[in-house]
Motif scaffolding. Structure first.
Motif, PDB file in Angstrom:
ATOM      1  N   ALA A 102       0.805  -1.226   0.000  1.00  0.00           N
ATOM      2  CA  ALA A 102       0.000   0.000   0.000  1.00  0.00           C
ATOM      3  C   ALA A 102       0.838   1.275   0.000  1.00  0.00           C
ATOM      4  O   ALA A 102       0.348   2.338  -0.380  1.00  0.00           O
ATOM      5  CB  ALA A 102      -0.930   0.012   1.207  1.00  0.00           C
ATOM      6  N   ALA A 103       2.102   1.199   0.420  1.00  0.00           N
ATOM      7  CA  ALA A 103       2.918   2.411   0.544  1.00  0.00           C
ATOM      8  C   ALA A 103       2.993   3.182  -0.770  1.00  0.00           C
ATOM      9  O   ALA A 103       2.891   4.415  -0.786  1.00  0.00           O
ATOM     10  CB  ALA A 103       4.318   2.049   1.029  1.00  0.00           C
ATOM     11  N   ARG A 104       3.134   2.464  -1.855  1.00  0.00           N
ATOM     12  CA  ARG A 104       3.236   3.143  -3.154  1.00  0.00           C
ATOM     13  C   ARG A 104       1.941   3.859  -3.508  1.00  0.00           C
ATOM     14  O   ARG A 104       1.955   4.991  -4.010  1.00  0.00           O
ATOM     15  CB  ARG A 104       3.600   2.133  -4.247  1.00  0.00           C
ATOM     16  CG  ARG A 104       3.746   2.764  -5.618  1.00  0.00           C
ATOM     17  CD  ARG A 104       4.328   1.803  -6.628  1.00  0.00           C
ATOM     18  NE  ARG A 104       4.500   2.433  -7.927  1.00  0.00           N
ATOM     19  CZ  ARG A 104       5.050   1.846  -8.983  1.00  0.00           C
ATOM     20  NH1 ARG A 104       5.509   0.606  -8.868  1.00  0.00           N
ATOM     21  NH2 ARG A 104       5.146   2.475 -10.142  1.00  0.00           N
ATOM     22  N   SER A 105       0.813   3.205  -3.276  1.00  0.00           N
ATOM     23  CA  SER A 105      -0.477   3.841  -3.572  1.00  0.00           C
ATOM     24  C   SER A 105      -0.719   5.050  -2.678  1.00  0.00           C
ATOM     25  O   SER A 105      -1.311   6.044  -3.109  1.00  0.00           O
ATOM     26  CB  SER A 105      -1.604   2.818  -3.383  1.00  0.00           C
ATOM     27  OG  SER A 105      -1.476   1.756  -4.296  1.00  0.00           O
ATOM     28  N   ILE A 106      -0.258   4.964  -1.439  1.00  0.00           N
ATOM     29  CA  ILE A 106      -0.375   6.107  -0.526  1.00  0.00           C
ATOM     30  C   ILE A 106       0.472   7.267  -1.046  1.00  0.00           C
ATOM     31  O   ILE A 106       0.033   8.428  -1.027  1.00  0.00           O
ATOM     32  CB  ILE A 106       0.044   5.691   0.894  1.00  0.00           C
ATOM     33  CG1 ILE A 106      -1.029   4.773   1.494  1.00  0.00           C
ATOM     34  CG2 ILE A 106       0.274   6.909   1.778  1.00  0.00           C
ATOM     35  CD1 ILE A 106      -0.628   4.118   2.790  1.00  0.00           C
ATOM     36  N   GLN A 107       1.657   6.971  -1.533  1.00  0.00           N
ATOM     37  CA  GLN A 107       2.504   8.017  -2.118  1.00  0.00           C
ATOM     38  C   GLN A 107       1.822   8.655  -3.322  1.00  0.00           C
ATOM     39  O   GLN A 107       1.863   9.883  -3.494  1.00  0.00           O
ATOM     40  CB  GLN A 107       3.851   7.413  -2.534  1.00  0.00           C
ATOM     41  CG  GLN A 107       4.774   7.075  -1.380  1.00  0.00           C
ATOM     42  CD  GLN A 107       6.074   6.467  -1.851  1.00  0.00           C
ATOM     43  OE1 GLN A 107       6.085   5.555  -2.686  1.00  0.00           O
ATOM     44  NE2 GLN A 107       7.178   6.959  -1.328  1.00  0.00           N
ATOM     45  N   GLU A 108       1.204   7.841  -4.164  1.00  0.00           N
ATOM     46  CA  GLU A 108       0.502   8.367  -5.343  1.00  0.00           C
ATOM     47  C   GLU A 108      -0.646   9.286  -4.922  1.00  0.00           C
ATOM     48  O   GLU A 108      -0.888  10.320  -5.561  1.00  0.00           O
ATOM     49  CB  GLU A 108      -0.030   7.209  -6.186  1.00  0.00           C
ATOM     50  CG  GLU A 108       1.049   6.376  -6.852  1.00  0.00           C
ATOM     51  CD  GLU A 108       0.493   5.130  -7.516  1.00  0.00           C
ATOM     52  OE1 GLU A 108      -0.725   4.878  -7.382  1.00  0.00           O
ATOM     53  OE2 GLU A 108       1.270   4.397  -8.155  1.00  0.00           O
TER      54      GLU A 108
END
Length: 220
Positions: A102-108
């Motif tokens: 999820a970290a990448r989607s949170i960054q996006e």
């Protein structure tokens, strides 16, 4: 053997009466069944759909938001989570992603909402939308990012923020005005930079008034 006109044989009469009786019983029985079905309240239960855990993102830092998520134990749970952008960022989509990635989607999401100057002031609406999304699920509501903890959740003068009586009064006034989001039965996790003691005290009072089932401060 032919019968006189107007005379119905006994056997035929019995057969016709029996048929009529059966038809009447079926009709009455059917009516009774329909009456029972009509008189009994039918409860329709709608199961909650979608991921159990909802992450409401409100952060000024892309890296900080991802680090805040990775610092929580939720990242190791199986299944998907729902990532919500600030309510004032309509161009940013809701994302359903695997918790472990999820970290990448949170960054996006943070990157998408980076130009949204209203994201902090609209935090009450964001909280309401996130609470509605998680209601009925067994997961947690995660408030992720410094945007949740840079300001008090209710209006209160800076000079009064250190007074427990003033804090209680401010939260009560917000509750009477309908500005406190209903969090009954919802477990809340606040993930991000550690707030000041004053802001944390205000949020704790807010969560208590809102009826949150539990609050975890997973601060970094």
């Amino acid at each position: 053997m032919p019968h006189p006109r107007g005379v119905v044989p006994f056997a035929d009469r019995i057969s016709k009466e029996a048929a009529a009786l059966v038809a009447a019983v079926c009709l009455v029985g059917g009516s009774l069944v329909l009456a029972e079905l009509g008189d009994t309240p039918q409860t329709v239960t709608t199961a909650a759909t979608g991921p159990d855990t909802v992450v409401s993102v409100n952060s000024s830092s892309i890296a900080g938001a991802a680090a805040a998520w990775n610092a929580t134990s939720l990242r190791t749970m199986p299944g998907d989570i729902l990532v919500l952008p600030p309510s004032s960022s309509p161009a940013c989509p809701d994302l359903t992603v695997d918790a472990a990635r999820a970290a990448r989607s949170i960054q996006e999401t943070v990157n998408c909402a980076s130009g949204d100057t209203a994201r902090v002031t609209s935090s009450s609406t964001s909280l309401r939308e996130a609470a509605d999304a998680v209601r009925g699920h067994d997961g947690s509501l995660v408030l992720l990012g410094d945007g949740w903890t840079v300001k008090p959740p209710v209006p209160i003068a800076t000079s009064e923020q250190g007074s427990p009586a003033a804090v209680a009064r401010a939260v009560k006034d917000a509750q009477v005005a309908g500005a406190v989001v209903d969090l009954h039965g919802i477990k809340v996790v606040v993930a991000g930079p550690e707030p000041t003691a004053v802001v944390k005290r205000l949020w704790d009072a807010y969560f208590s008034a809102a009826g949150a089932a539990g609050v975890e401060w997973a601060v970094s």
